[in-house]
Design a protein around this motif. Structure first.
Motif, PDB file in Angstrom:
ATOM      1  N   ALA A 174     -27.147 -10.474 -33.565  1.00 24.48           N
ATOM      2  CA  ALA A 174     -26.703 -10.688 -32.186  1.00 24.48           C
ATOM      3  C   ALA A 174     -25.556 -11.686 -32.202  1.00 24.48           C
ATOM      4  N   PHE A 175     -24.430 -11.316 -31.587  1.00 23.98           N
ATOM      5  CA  PHE A 175     -23.230 -12.147 -31.558  1.00 23.98           C
ATOM      6  C   PHE A 175     -23.038 -12.652 -30.130  1.00 23.98           C
ATOM      7  N   LEU A 176     -23.472 -13.876 -29.883  1.00 28.92           N
ATOM      8  CA  LEU A 176     -23.413 -14.468 -28.550  1.00 28.92           C
ATOM      9  C   LEU A 176     -22.019 -15.035 -28.293  1.00 28.92           C
ATOM     10  N   HIS A 177     -21.349 -14.530 -27.274  1.00 25.83           N
ATOM     11  CA  HIS A 177     -19.990 -14.971 -26.983  1.00 25.83           C
ATOM     12  C   HIS A 177     -19.988 -16.357 -26.332  1.00 25.83           C
ATOM     13  N   SER A 178     -19.015 -17.166 -26.689  1.00 25.14           N
ATOM     14  CA  SER A 178     -18.698 -18.359 -25.905  1.00 25.14           C
ATOM     15  C   SER A 178     -17.611 -17.956 -24.916  1.00 25.14           C
ATOM     16  N   ILE A 179     -17.815 -18.251 -23.645  1.00 31.54           N
ATOM     17  CA  ILE A 179     -16.972 -17.692 -22.587  1.00 31.54           C
ATOM     18  C   ILE A 179     -15.585 -18.325 -22.568  1.00 31.54           C
ATOM     19  N   TRP A 210     -26.046 -10.783 -21.281  1.00 31.47           N
ATOM     20  CA  TRP A 210     -27.244 -11.594 -21.057  1.00 31.47           C
ATOM     21  C   TRP A 210     -27.033 -12.420 -19.793  1.00 31.47           C
ATOM     22  N   LYS A 211     -27.874 -12.184 -18.789  1.00 40.47           N
ATOM     23  CA  LYS A 211     -27.792 -12.903 -17.520  1.00 40.47           C
ATOM     24  C   LYS A 211     -28.842 -13.998 -17.528  1.00 40.47           C
ATOM     25  N   SER A 212     -28.407 -15.198 -17.866  1.00 38.94           N
ATOM     26  CA  SER A 212     -29.338 -16.315 -18.000  1.00 38.94           C
ATOM     27  C   SER A 212     -29.773 -16.832 -16.632  1.00 38.94           C
ATOM     28  N   GLN A 213     -31.084 -16.836 -16.424  1.00 39.59           N
ATOM     29  CA  GLN A 213     -31.626 -17.363 -15.172  1.00 39.59           C
ATOM     30  C   GLN A 213     -31.646 -18.886 -15.178  1.00 39.59           C
ATOM     31  N   LEU A 214     -31.747 -19.482 -16.358  1.00 42.55           N
ATOM     32  CA  LEU A 214     -31.776 -20.939 -16.452  1.00 42.55           C
ATOM     33  C   LEU A 214     -30.385 -21.544 -16.278  1.00 42.55           C
ATOM     34  N   LEU A 215     -29.368 -20.853 -16.808  1.00 41.72           N
ATOM     35  CA  LEU A 215     -28.014 -21.418 -16.829  1.00 41.72           C
ATOM     36  C   LEU A 215     -27.133 -20.889 -15.708  1.00 41.72           C
ATOM     37  N   PHE A 216     -27.567 -19.804 -15.038  1.00 43.00           N
ATOM     38  CA  PHE A 216     -26.770 -19.159 -13.989  1.00 43.00           C
ATOM     39  C   PHE A 216     -25.399 -18.733 -14.518  1.00 43.00           C
ATOM     40  N   VAL A 217     -25.401 -18.234 -15.750  1.00 44.07           N
ATOM     41  CA  VAL A 217     -24.179 -17.775 -16.408  1.00 44.07           C
ATOM     42  C   VAL A 217     -24.483 -16.446 -17.090  1.00 44.07           C
ATOM     43  N   ASN A 218     -23.507 -15.545 -17.070  1.00 43.75           N
ATOM     44  CA  ASN A 218     -23.625 -14.274 -17.774  1.00 43.75           C
ATOM     45  C   ASN A 218     -22.828 -14.347 -19.077  1.00 43.75           C
ATOM     46  N   TYR A 219     -23.485 -14.070 -20.190  1.00 45.53           N
ATOM     47  CA  TYR A 219     -22.859 -14.155 -21.502  1.00 45.53           C
ATOM     48  C   TYR A 219     -22.781 -12.767 -22.142  1.00 45.53           C
ATOM     49  N   PRO A 220     -21.604 -12.329 -22.584  1.00 45.24           N
ATOM     50  CA  PRO A 220     -21.539 -11.091 -23.384  1.00 45.24           C
ATOM     51  C   PRO A 220     -22.255 -11.298 -24.715  1.00 45.24           C
ATOM     52  N   VAL A 221     -22.934 -10.265 -25.175  1.00 41.02           N
ATOM     53  CA  VAL A 221     -23.607 -10.290 -26.469  1.00 41.02           C
ATOM     54  C   VAL A 221     -23.323  -8.966 -27.171  1.00 41.02           C
ATOM     55  N   ASP A 222     -22.836  -9.046 -28.420  1.00 40.00           N
ATOM     56  CA  ASP A 222     -22.642  -7.853 -29.237  1.00 40.00           C
ATOM     57  C   ASP A 222     -23.835  -7.711 -30.172  1.00 40.00           C
ATOM     58  N   LEU A 270     -28.354 -27.060 -34.876  1.00 41.98           N
ATOM     59  CA  LEU A 270     -29.249 -28.104 -35.383  1.00 41.98           C
ATOM     60  C   LEU A 270     -30.005 -28.776 -34.245  1.00 41.98           C
ATOM     61  N   HIS A 271     -29.342 -29.039 -33.141  1.00 39.85           N
ATOM     62  CA  HIS A 271     -29.985 -29.610 -31.956  1.00 39.85           C
ATOM     63  C   HIS A 271     -31.091 -28.689 -31.455  1.00 39.85           C
ATOM     64  N   SER A 272     -30.838 -27.384 -31.472  1.00 43.47           N
ATOM     65  CA  SER A 272     -31.836 -26.414 -31.026  1.00 43.47           C
ATOM     66  C   SER A 272     -33.067 -26.436 -31.931  1.00 43.47           C
ATOM     67  N   LEU A 273     -32.856 -26.615 -33.241  1.00 44.58           N
ATOM     68  CA  LEU A 273     -33.978 -26.706 -34.166  1.00 44.58           C
ATOM     69  C   LEU A 273     -34.832 -27.936 -33.887  1.00 44.58           C
ATOM     70  N   LEU A 274     -34.195 -29.058 -33.575  1.00 49.41           N
ATOM     71  CA  LEU A 274     -34.953 -30.275 -33.282  1.00 49.41           C
ATOM     72  C   LEU A 274     -35.806 -30.102 -32.030  1.00 49.41           C
ATOM     73  N   LEU A 275     -35.243 -29.401 -31.045  1.00 49.81           N
ATOM     74  CA  LEU A 275     -35.979 -29.159 -29.801  1.00 49.81           C
ATOM     75  C   LEU A 275     -37.099 -28.141 -29.994  1.00 49.81           C
ATOM     76  N   ILE A 327     -31.752 -20.116 -24.951  1.00 48.80           N
ATOM     77  CA  ILE A 327     -31.726 -19.281 -26.160  1.00 48.80           C
ATOM     78  C   ILE A 327     -33.145 -18.908 -26.572  1.00 48.80           C
ATOM     79  N   VAL A 328     -34.032 -19.908 -26.590  1.00 47.95           N
ATOM     80  CA  VAL A 328     -35.391 -19.688 -27.089  1.00 47.95           C
ATOM     81  C   VAL A 328     -36.254 -18.926 -26.086  1.00 47.95           C
TER      82      VAL A 328
END
Length: 396
Positions: free
Chosen positions: A229-234, A170-182, A286-291, A253-254
Motif C-alpha cells: 500500500a502506497f499512502l500518498h502525502s497530499i 482512504w477517507k479518514s474519519q479521524l483526520l477529516f482528510v482524504n488520502y490517495p492510496v495505490d 518510528l513514532h507510530s511504533l512507540l505508540l 493508520i492503525v
C-alpha cells in the motif's frame, strides 16, 4: 569568471558555440557534460538563457555547497545564450539536482531563514526540467521538479514500469482528510505473506516506481508474494503536520487504514505489517511504533529526521523539549521481540548518519536491529536502490 574562460569539455571548442546546431549536439550528448579525470568526473550543467535578466541556480544534492550558505549560480559565456555550472562528482555517482530560473537575484544575506524561504519559494514556482538530461524528471514535496544524474550506467533507470496498480481513496474519519492510496499485490498471497505500507507512497508507486523491480524479484523467487500500500502525502504542509509526531495520524493508520486495507486485500489479522518511511516519514514510522508497538512486525527507516523536537501534536510525547533521539529511550521497553527494525542512512549524510547510528545503539540495546549505510545522500534516487535491497532482505 576568468577572462575568455570556457568549460573543459571538448564541445566548447567548437566555432559555432551557442548556435542551434551546437545546442542540438548538446541534446545528443546529454547533460551533465562529463570529462573523466583520475579521481572524479568533471561535470558541466548547461542552461539556454532566455533573457538577459534570467538567473539560474542549481543544487546538486549532497554534493554542491549548501544554498543556505552559498548560492550556486550559473556563469554566462559572453555573447552567447549559454550559462553553465561546473562541479566534480565521484565516479559512478547516482543522485539528483534541482535547477531554478528566476528573474530576481537571490538575497545577499547570511540569514539562513531568509535564504531558506526564498529558495523554497523558487523551488515551488520556478524549478525546471533539464531538457538536455536523458533521464525523466520527477516531482517532489519541496520542489516541483527534480532531475536525475547517473554517472554509473549500471544504476541508471528510466522508470518505465508497466506493472499495473489499483488506486483507492482512504477517507479518514479521524483526520477529516482524504488520502490517495495505490495498492499492489505481487502474487497470490498466503497467510504469512507480508503487507508493506509506504509513507510518501506516491514516490515509490508513480514518480520513481519500484513496482517493476518488486515483480521481477518475486517472479524469480528472491522475494515472497506480498501486498503493498502506497499512502500518498497530499502536500508539504499536510505532510509536515501528519509526519511530525502527530499522535492522531498514527492512530488513524492503525485504527482506520490498516483494517480498511486488510479487508480490501482479504488479509488475515495476523498478517505481518511492515511500515516504511524516509526522512520525516522515517520519524513518523518510528513514532507510530512507540505508540502502537503491537501493530507492526517490521520498520524500514531511511534517513529518519530524528532531530525533530516539536511535540505539539503529541499528547504521548507532550512536555518534552529534547530532540526525538533523547526522548526515545523512555519508550523503548514495550517494543515486542518479533519486530524487525532496519535503519538506513547515506554516506553523504553527516548529522543524519550520526543520528541513525545513535538510534541503532539505543534500539539494539532492547532488541535485534539492523543498520546499513548506502552509497549516496538524502536523496530519493539513493533511497530507491537501497529500498529495493532492504525489501528483498525483509521479504525474502
Amino acid at each position: 569568471m576568468k577572462p575568455n574562460y570556457f568549460p573543459i569539455h571538448s564541445i566548447f571548442q567548437q566555432k559555432n558555440l551557442g548556435s542551434e546546431t551546437w545546442w542540438n549536439s548538446v541534446k545528443e550528448i546529454g547533460t551533465p557534460l562529463v570529462v573523466k579525470q583520475t579521481n572524479q568526473m568533471h561535470c558541466t550543467f548547461l542552461w539556454r538563457r532566455h533573457t538577459s535578466t534570467e538567473v539560474v541556480y542549481i543544487d546538486v544534492y549532497s554534493q554542491s555547497p549548501s544554498i543556505y550558505t552559498q548560492w550556486n549560480k550559473f556563469q554566462q559565456i559572453e555573447q552567447t545564450d549559454i550559462v553553465y555550472f561546473e562541479i566534480e562528482l565521484p565516479h559512478d555517482w547516482s543522485g539528483s539536482y534541482v535547477l531554478v530560473t528566476s528573474m530576481e537575484t537571490a538575497p545577499a544575506t547570511s540569514d539562513a531563514q531568509i535564504r531558506r524561504q526564498w529558495w523554497q519559494r523558487q523551488l515551488q514556482q520556478h524549478a525546471q526540467i533539464d531538457i538536455f538530461n536523458p533521464y525523466p524528471a520527477y516531482p517532489a514535496q519541496v520542489s516541483r521538479w527534480v532531475n536525475q544524474i547517473h554517472l554509473g550506467e549500471q544504476k541508471a533507470f528510466h522508470n518505465q514500469s508497466n506493472v499495473l496498480y489499483q488506486q483507492l481513496e482512504w477517507k479518514s474519519q479521524l483526520l477529516f482528510v482524504n488520502y490517495p492510496v495505490d495498492l499492489y499485490q505481487s502474487a497470490a498471497l498466503t497467510e504469512t505473506s507480508p503487507f508493506v505500507i509506504f509513507l510518501d507512497g506516491q514516490v515509490w508507486s508513480q514518480h520513481l516506481s519500484i513496482l517493476q523491480q518488486i515483480q521481477e524479484l518475486t517472479d524469480c523467487g528472491q522475494m515472497r508474494p506480498a501486498s503493498y500500500a502506497f499512502l500518498h502525502s497530499i502536500n508539504s504542509e499536510q505532510r509536515c503536520l501528519d509526519y511530525g509526531c502527530r499522535d492522531l495520524f498514527s492512530q488513524a493508520i492503525v485504527e482506520e487504514l490498516i483494517p480498511y486495507l486488510q479487508q480490501h486485500f482479504s488479509l488475515s489479522p495476523s498478517t505481518p505489517i511492515i511500515l516504511c518511511g524516509q526522512s520525516l516519514g522515517g520519524l513518523c514510522a518510528l513514532h507510530s511504533l512507540l505508540l502502537y508497538p503491537n501493530a507492526f512486525q517490521g520498520l524500514i527507516l531511511q534517513s529518519g529526521s530524528y532531530w525533530w523536537s516539536d511535540y505539539s501534536k503529541s499528547k504521548f510525547l507532550n512536555g518534552h523539549t529534547q530532540c526525538f533521539l533523547e526522548v526515545i529511550e523512555q519508550y523503548l521497553q514495550p517494543i515486542p521481540n518479533n519486530i524487525q527494525i532496519f535503519i538506513r542512512t547515506g554516506t553523504y549524510e553527516t548529522d543524519m548518519r550520526e543520528d541513525s547510528h545513535q538510534l541503532y545503539a539505543k534500539l539494539s540495546s532492547v532488541r535485534p536491529t539492523h543498520i546499513h549505510t548506502f552509497v549516496g545522500g538524502h536523496d530519493a534516487i539513493n533511497w530507491k536502490h537501497d529500498l529495493i535491497d532492504t525489501l528483498q532482505t525483509i521479504i525474502s
